[in-house]
Structure formats: C-alpha cells, structure tokens
Design a protein around this motif. Structure first.
Motif, short mmCIF file in Angstrom:
data_model
loop_
_atom_site.label_atom_id
_atom_site.label_comp_id
_atom_site.label_asym_id
_atom_site.label_seq_id
_atom_site.Cartn_x
_atom_site.Cartn_y
_atom_site.Cartn_z
N CYS A 182 0.82 -1.23 0.00
CA CYS A 182 0.00 0.00 0.00
C CYS A 182 0.84 1.27 0.00
N GLN A 183 2.17 1.12 -0.04
CA GLN A 183 3.10 2.25 -0.17
C GLN A 183 3.15 3.18 1.04
N ILE A 184 2.59 2.76 2.16
CA ILE A 184 2.67 3.58 3.37
C ILE A 184 4.09 3.50 3.94
N GLY A 185 4.59 4.63 4.44
CA GLY A 185 5.92 4.64 5.05
C GLY A 185 5.84 4.37 6.54
N VAL A 186 6.77 3.59 7.06
CA VAL A 186 6.85 3.33 8.51
C VAL A 186 8.30 3.50 8.96
N ILE A 187 8.47 3.81 10.25
CA ILE A 187 9.82 3.98 10.80
C ILE A 187 10.05 2.94 11.89
N GLY A 188 11.12 2.18 11.75
CA GLY A 188 11.51 1.23 12.80
C GLY A 188 10.73 -0.07 12.77
N GLN A 189 11.33 -1.06 13.42
CA GLN A 189 10.74 -2.40 13.42
C GLN A 189 9.36 -2.41 14.06
N LYS A 190 9.20 -1.61 15.13
CA LYS A 190 7.94 -1.62 15.86
C LYS A 190 6.78 -1.24 14.93
N GLU A 191 6.96 -0.14 14.18
CA GLU A 191 5.89 0.31 13.28
C GLU A 191 5.66 -0.70 12.16
N ALA A 192 6.74 -1.29 11.66
CA ALA A 192 6.61 -2.27 10.58
C ALA A 192 5.79 -3.48 11.05
N VAL A 193 6.10 -3.95 12.26
CA VAL A 193 5.39 -5.11 12.82
C VAL A 193 3.92 -4.74 13.03
N GLU A 194 3.68 -3.54 13.57
CA GLU A 194 2.29 -3.11 13.81
C GLU A 194 1.51 -3.04 12.49
N HIS A 195 2.16 -2.49 11.46
CA HIS A 195 1.49 -2.38 10.16
C HIS A 195 1.19 -3.78 9.59
N ALA A 196 2.18 -4.67 9.72
CA ALA A 196 1.99 -6.04 9.21
C ALA A 196 0.85 -6.74 9.94
N GLN A 197 0.78 -6.53 11.25
CA GLN A 197 -0.29 -7.19 12.03
C GLN A 197 -1.65 -6.60 11.68
N ALA A 198 -1.69 -5.29 11.43
CA ALA A 198 -2.97 -4.63 11.15
C ALA A 198 -3.49 -4.96 9.76
N THR A 199 -2.58 -5.13 8.80
CA THR A 199 -3.00 -5.25 7.39
C THR A 199 -2.72 -6.61 6.77
N GLY A 200 -1.80 -7.37 7.39
CA GLY A 200 -1.38 -8.63 6.77
C GLY A 200 -0.32 -8.41 5.69
N HIS A 201 0.08 -7.16 5.46
CA HIS A 201 1.11 -6.86 4.46
C HIS A 201 2.49 -7.15 5.05
#
Length: 208
Positions: A182-201
């Motif tokens: 979805c091209q959203i930018g994230v900073i750091g592992q924490k945000e990446a993990v949260e995004h992955a958990q929320a979206t499945g991406h």
C-alpha cells in the motif's frame, strides 16, 4: 576448498527462519509448519526449562503463539532446532558481521549456516560457481576438532562482510520502510510489525 558462498533467498512470509533452516538441513523450503510443531512440542514437554521468564510469555501461550504462521522466530527457536537436528546452526548478522552459534554445547559434528539482515533470514550454501543451480549446493559442513568448519568459515565471513559493505541489512531501530503493498511509510521495526499485524502486508522495502 573450491567454490563460493551464496545466499539462497527464502520467501518473506514471516516463516523465513523456519524455511531457511528447512533448506539448509533438508533442502526443503516448505518445512515451516512442521518445524513450528517441533518447537511447540519441545517447549511444552519441559515447562521448567522453558519457563515464562525464559520465553517472555507463559509456556502454553508461547506454544500457541509459535504455531501461528504470522509470528517470527529468533534465538530460542534456532537453539531448539539445532538440538532437534543434532547440528550446529551458525547465524550471521549482516549489520554487525557477528556470528551466533546455536547448539555448540551439543558438540555436534556438523554445521549449517544462515544469514540475517535485521528482519529476514536466508540460507547460506557453498556452490561450485556463482550462478550454479541449487542442486549443486552444499549446506551441511563437518565441524573439525578445533570447532571450525575450515576454509568455508572464512569464505562465509568474507561474504557477510561484503553484504555489510553493500548495506544489505536493515537497521531495525531507525530504518524507514515503505510497504510494498500500500506504499505507506513506517519507521523502525515496531511500526513495521504493527502495520503487518494490522494489514497482513509483509512486503516492506527500505528507502531513504
């Protein structure tokens, strides 16, 4: 020893550690579900050794957690799998060029190698030449009396240092990632993990 160390890329599907181990141990990149079961059974069978203090969560909770294909493995899982296979697992970290050795207290006679970029595990293999098919890979190496695997060890370390120079790693505290879906930018592992958990991406690319 003739040949080159090569990185065999494992799919990024949250089970890369298990499938990388499956590849180097059994030449099979689809063993994640089976190896998660092995780990859960091992942990469940010894609640004293695998206590809440050791696991970071109650034994039964951990067993359910590790069976979830979305959850990532790390040091605990590598040490269990080293003992399960009866082989040392050397995990090279590209960012620090450090090698963590699992199973060494077992005095095993063979070793396999993985490479870690801060988020993802791939397999390391010895190939006769660059670009040779995977059929020619050697992934299991004899451990010598001095506990090294001979010239392969130096070749592997040089390969890891070269990957480090090329910045083929992710600084998980401060890196900026873009979700490949979805091209959203994230900073750091924490945000990446949260995004992955929320979206499945789970398809992230580093960008600066």
């Amino acid at each position: 020893m003739e040949g080159v160390v090569v990185r065999r890329v494992i799919p990024s599907d949250n089970s890369c550690l298990f499938n990388a181990v499956g590849y180097v141990m059994d030449r099979d990149q689809s063993k994640a579900a089976e190896l998660r079961q092995v780990i859960a059974a091992t942990v469940a069978s010894d609640s004293e050794k695998y206590s809440e203090a050791f696991l970071g969560k109650p034994n039964a909770v951990y067993c359910n957690w590790i069976l979830d294909s979305e959850k990532w493995g790390g040091a605990i899982e590598l040490s269990i799998l080293a003992d399960y296979y009866g082989r040392e697992i050397a995990a090279y970290d590209i960012q620090t060029t450090r090698c963590d050795l699992y199973g060494q207290e077992g005095n095993y006679s063979e070793r396999v190698m993985l490479i870690y970029d801060g988020l993802h595990y791939d397999a390391l293999a010895m190939s006769p030449v660059e670009g040779a098919p995977e059929d020619f890979d050697q992934t299991i190496f004899a451990v010598q009396k001095n506990r090294s695997i001979g010239p392969v060890e130096e070749l592997a370390l040089n390969f890891v240092k070269d990957q480090h120079r090329k910045r083929r790693f992710t600084d998980t505290a401060s890196f900026t990632l873009r979700c490949g879906v979805c091209q959203i930018g994230v900073i750091g592992q924490k945000e990446a993990v949260e995004h992955a958990q929320a979206t499945g991406h789970v398809n992230f690319q580093e960008y600066r």
